[in-house]
Design a protein around this motif. Sequence first.
Motif, PDB file in Angstrom:
ATOM      1  N   LEU A 221       0.837  -1.202   0.000  1.00 48.35           N
ATOM      2  CA  LEU A 221       0.000   0.000   0.000  1.00 48.35           C
ATOM      3  C   LEU A 221       0.869   1.249   0.000  1.00 48.35           C
ATOM      4  CD1 LEU A 221      -2.883  -1.052   2.425  1.00 48.35           C
ATOM      5  CD2 LEU A 221      -2.962  -0.728  -0.052  1.00 48.35           C
ATOM      6  N   VAL A 222       1.897   1.245   0.855  1.00 49.12           N
ATOM      7  CA  VAL A 222       2.796   2.401   0.910  1.00 49.12           C
ATOM      8  C   VAL A 222       3.450   2.607  -0.447  1.00 49.12           C
ATOM      9  CG1 VAL A 222       4.927   3.295   1.914  1.00 49.12           C
ATOM     10  CG2 VAL A 222       3.212   2.196   3.380  1.00 49.12           C
ATOM     11  N   ALA A 223       3.933   1.517  -1.038  1.00 50.26           N
ATOM     12  CA  ALA A 223       4.630   1.621  -2.320  1.00 50.26           C
ATOM     13  C   ALA A 223       3.695   2.159  -3.393  1.00 50.26           C
ATOM     14  CB  ALA A 223       5.186   0.251  -2.724  1.00 50.26           C
ATOM     15  N   LEU A 224       2.465   1.659  -3.404  1.00 51.47           N
ATOM     16  CA  LEU A 224       1.503   2.135  -4.399  1.00 51.47           C
ATOM     17  C   LEU A 224       1.234   3.622  -4.222  1.00 51.47           C
ATOM     18  CD1 LEU A 224      -1.119  -0.738  -4.679  1.00 51.47           C
ATOM     19  CD2 LEU A 224       0.381   0.152  -6.452  1.00 51.47           C
ATOM     20  N   TRP A 225       1.067   4.022  -2.956  1.00 53.95           N
ATOM     21  CA  TRP A 225       0.821   5.435  -2.687  1.00 53.95           C
ATOM     22  C   TRP A 225       1.990   6.281  -3.194  1.00 53.95           C
ATOM     23  CZ3 TRP A 225       3.451   8.850   0.610  1.00 53.95           C
ATOM     24  CH2 TRP A 225       2.828  10.089   0.747  1.00 53.95           C
ATOM     25  N   MET A 226       3.212   5.812  -2.923  1.00 53.34           N
ATOM     26  CA  MET A 226       4.397   6.553  -3.375  1.00 53.34           C
ATOM     27  C   MET A 226       4.444   6.637  -4.895  1.00 53.34           C
ATOM     28  SD  MET A 226       7.321   5.166  -0.763  1.00 53.34           S
ATOM     29  CE  MET A 226       8.700   6.137  -1.369  1.00 53.34           C
ATOM     30  N   CYS A 227       4.077   5.544  -5.544  1.00 52.63           N
ATOM     31  CA  CYS A 227       4.114   5.520  -7.004  1.00 52.63           C
ATOM     32  C   CYS A 227       3.136   6.538  -7.583  1.00 52.63           C
ATOM     33  CB  CYS A 227       3.770   4.142  -7.538  1.00 52.63           C
ATOM     34  SG  CYS A 227       4.992   2.910  -7.117  1.00 52.63           S
ATOM     35  N   PHE A 228       1.918   6.535  -7.022  1.00 51.82           N
ATOM     36  CA  PHE A 228       0.907   7.417  -7.600  1.00 51.82           C
ATOM     37  C   PHE A 228       1.167   8.875  -7.286  1.00 51.82           C
ATOM     38  CE2 PHE A 228      -1.572   3.573  -8.214  1.00 51.82           C
ATOM     39  CZ  PHE A 228      -2.100   3.833  -9.463  1.00 51.82           C
ATOM     40  N   SER A 229       1.921   9.121  -6.234  1.00 55.66           N
ATOM     41  CA  SER A 229       2.226  10.520  -5.930  1.00 55.66           C
ATOM     42  C   SER A 229       3.513  10.972  -6.611  1.00 55.66           C
ATOM     43  CB  SER A 229       2.315  10.726  -4.412  1.00 55.66           C
ATOM     44  OG  SER A 229       3.239   9.820  -3.872  1.00 55.66           O
ATOM     45  N   ALA A 230       4.149  10.058  -7.361  1.00 53.75           N
ATOM     46  CA  ALA A 230       5.350  10.467  -8.102  1.00 53.75           C
ATOM     47  C   ALA A 230       4.924  11.373  -9.249  1.00 53.75           C
ATOM     48  CB  ALA A 230       6.068   9.241  -8.648  1.00 53.75           C
ATOM     49  N   PRO A 231       5.796  12.332  -9.633  1.00 56.99           N
ATOM     50  CA  PRO A 231       5.431  13.237 -10.730  1.00 56.99           C
ATOM     51  C   PRO A 231       5.365  12.480 -12.058  1.00 56.99           C
ATOM     52  CG  PRO A 231       7.729  13.515 -10.127  1.00 56.99           C
ATOM     53  CD  PRO A 231       7.151  12.572  -9.126  1.00 56.99           C
ATOM     54  N   GLU A 232       4.616  13.044 -13.001  1.00 57.19           N
ATOM     55  CA  GLU A 232       4.554  12.425 -14.324  1.00 57.19           C
ATOM     56  C   GLU A 232       5.860  12.675 -15.061  1.00 57.19           C
ATOM     57  OE1 GLU A 232       1.229  13.346 -16.705  1.00 57.19           O
ATOM     58  OE2 GLU A 232      -0.116  12.117 -15.492  1.00 57.19           O
TER      59      GLU A 232
END
Lengths: 219, 252, 209
Positions: free
Chosen positions: B40-51
């Motif tokens: 979950l943490v990793a997914l959150w980090m991924c989605f909050s990464a810039p495009e």
Amino acid sequence: MRALFVRELRLASRVGGGALTGLLFYLAVVTVIPFGVGPDLKLLARIGPAVLWIGALLAGLLGLERLFQQDREDGSLALLLTGHHPLALVVMVKCLAHWVATGLPLIVAAPVFGLFMNMSAEGIGAVVLTLLAGTPAITFIGAVGAAVTVTLARGGLLIAILILPLIIPVLIFGVTAAYGAVEDPAPFLPPFLILCAITLFFAALGPLAAAFAIGQSAE
Amino acid sequence: MNDLTAKRASLWDLANPTRFLAIANPVIPWLAAITIVALLVALWMCFSAPEDYQQGATVLIMFIHVPAAWLAMMCYSIMSASALGTLVWRHPLADVSLRAAAPIGAAFTFLALVTGSLWGKPMWGTWWVWDARLTSVLVLFIIYMGLIALSKAIEEPAIAARSLAIVTLVGFVNIPIIKFSVDWWNTLHQPASVSRLGRPAMDTAFLYPLLMMALAYTLLFVTLHLMNMRNEILRRRVRSMRMMAARENEAA
Amino acid sequence: MKLIVENLAIDRGERRIFSGVNLAIAAGQALVVTGANGAGKSTLLKAIAGFLRPAEGRIALEGAGEAELREHCHYLAHDNALKPSLSVGENLLFWQSYLGAGPYVETALQRIGLAHTIDLPAGFLSAGQKRRIAIARLLVSDRAVWLVDEPTAALDAASEKMFARLAMEHVAGGGILIAATHQELGLKDAIHLDMGAYTGGVSRTAEMQ
């Protein structure tokens, strides 16, 4: 050891030996290709080396099952274990005999099939040379597959699945060297030497691993 | 050696697997919980990464794809180590580990292939290119499937264990050769026609989510591996019991 | 020369076949191994031939030089190890050159009464004849330890007697014979070993005088 070699050759050449089957299979594969891609002679000449190599590869895989299976079924394999020679050497001799009986006829027939594919004399020579250097590798590494599936009644397909990824390098360098001989900018010698190196490497690795597998599964 | 043979002497070779179960059973729920949190943490980090300025949102696929490819390779290394354990030390757990890891490795390899293909469509305009890396992973996938097929084909567990171990090791020795030859083949046929990610170093904005995802994947692998090992041990016990039952009936 | 088996235990897969087998067989002795199906008769022979790794104990041939035990063993299993497409002579000549020198193939075939088959493909022979050819294989190479598993299966009464005579000659010549069988082989002065006593973890000793 010479006795074993002679015996293997005799067995392959007698009725039910299977040396002819591989050759006919090779013929069938090569014949089918033009029906698939069309009778364009230029195209056939271009893909000729690849077709000859793939056909030889498949025909080589086809016969691997016989390497140990029949000896196991009639009890000979156990007796071969009680000989005076290291098992890896026995496997090596069986591989060599198997290659002479099933691989060599393919190579002898390859020039004829090369004519079917509208290949130049030079290209045919290159394919024959690379097949000579490369096909023993199929037998040597195939021995491992044949050894681990020897307890199975129908291990042939499984051997092909297990061995196919391992002989991709042989195919790559065999075909590359064959093209290198006919197409100008591509080099011939480097891929050919790598092909030889792979064959030698498999000649050491294959019999050792196969002998280990047979020794383990002796019942 | 004497200790080892004494252990092997026990009726079902249960000495080690029993201890394994005693440790694994309480650990697995905790591990699973940690894995879920990490994912979950990793997914959150991924989605909050810039495009990414080049790739846009498709860069997200990378976070799924790259760790899967890493795990695919790590899993084969673990299987090779297990194969050594089977052949050299004849440790009963080594074979269980090898068998249990194969389908997981195949699944990660499959994931890497599918995500690579999905990534390739927007990047290269085609679902599949015979790029050196994709091709190597495809070959690895075939090797995994071959091993699984072999493990299903041989009935007798002891023979299956050694056969699997031998093929795994021979495959391991061959992987560098295959990798090298595929690279050679690729450079020969496609001289730099495929543009890889042309960045020298990855921005930390992408690197941290990627590493976090890799950690989550590794945890996921360990959890699945332990669970599958537990299943494998139980499966073997059932098999032993059935064989015992068959013999008892004959004696009666 | 003496074949020693000490505290031998064999596992097949997860199962212990037998344990605690002790044997000492000197040159000139024959051992007949009996027991129910699954008692481990064949397994014992295979272990002595070196095909199976002992889980416990050891097997050794004392006073027979450097070579390994398996190189002194003649192993006759249920299968005859004959290639149907090769002639009888080719079959035997191969095993002679592979397993080690011995008397002429023609002599061996005469002793089993099948001299006329030497040029026939082995596939043409009857089951009993094939078994006799397999017995002839024991004669073409000189090996001290004969390990025979149901040697007289598929043989008629006359051929059974013939095998007993050949086996006794081998033993009288200083050889060792170990036979696993359900049938009465008619071996005089043979030692008997009942494998039933060693399965299920029971350990006993069958020491020879």
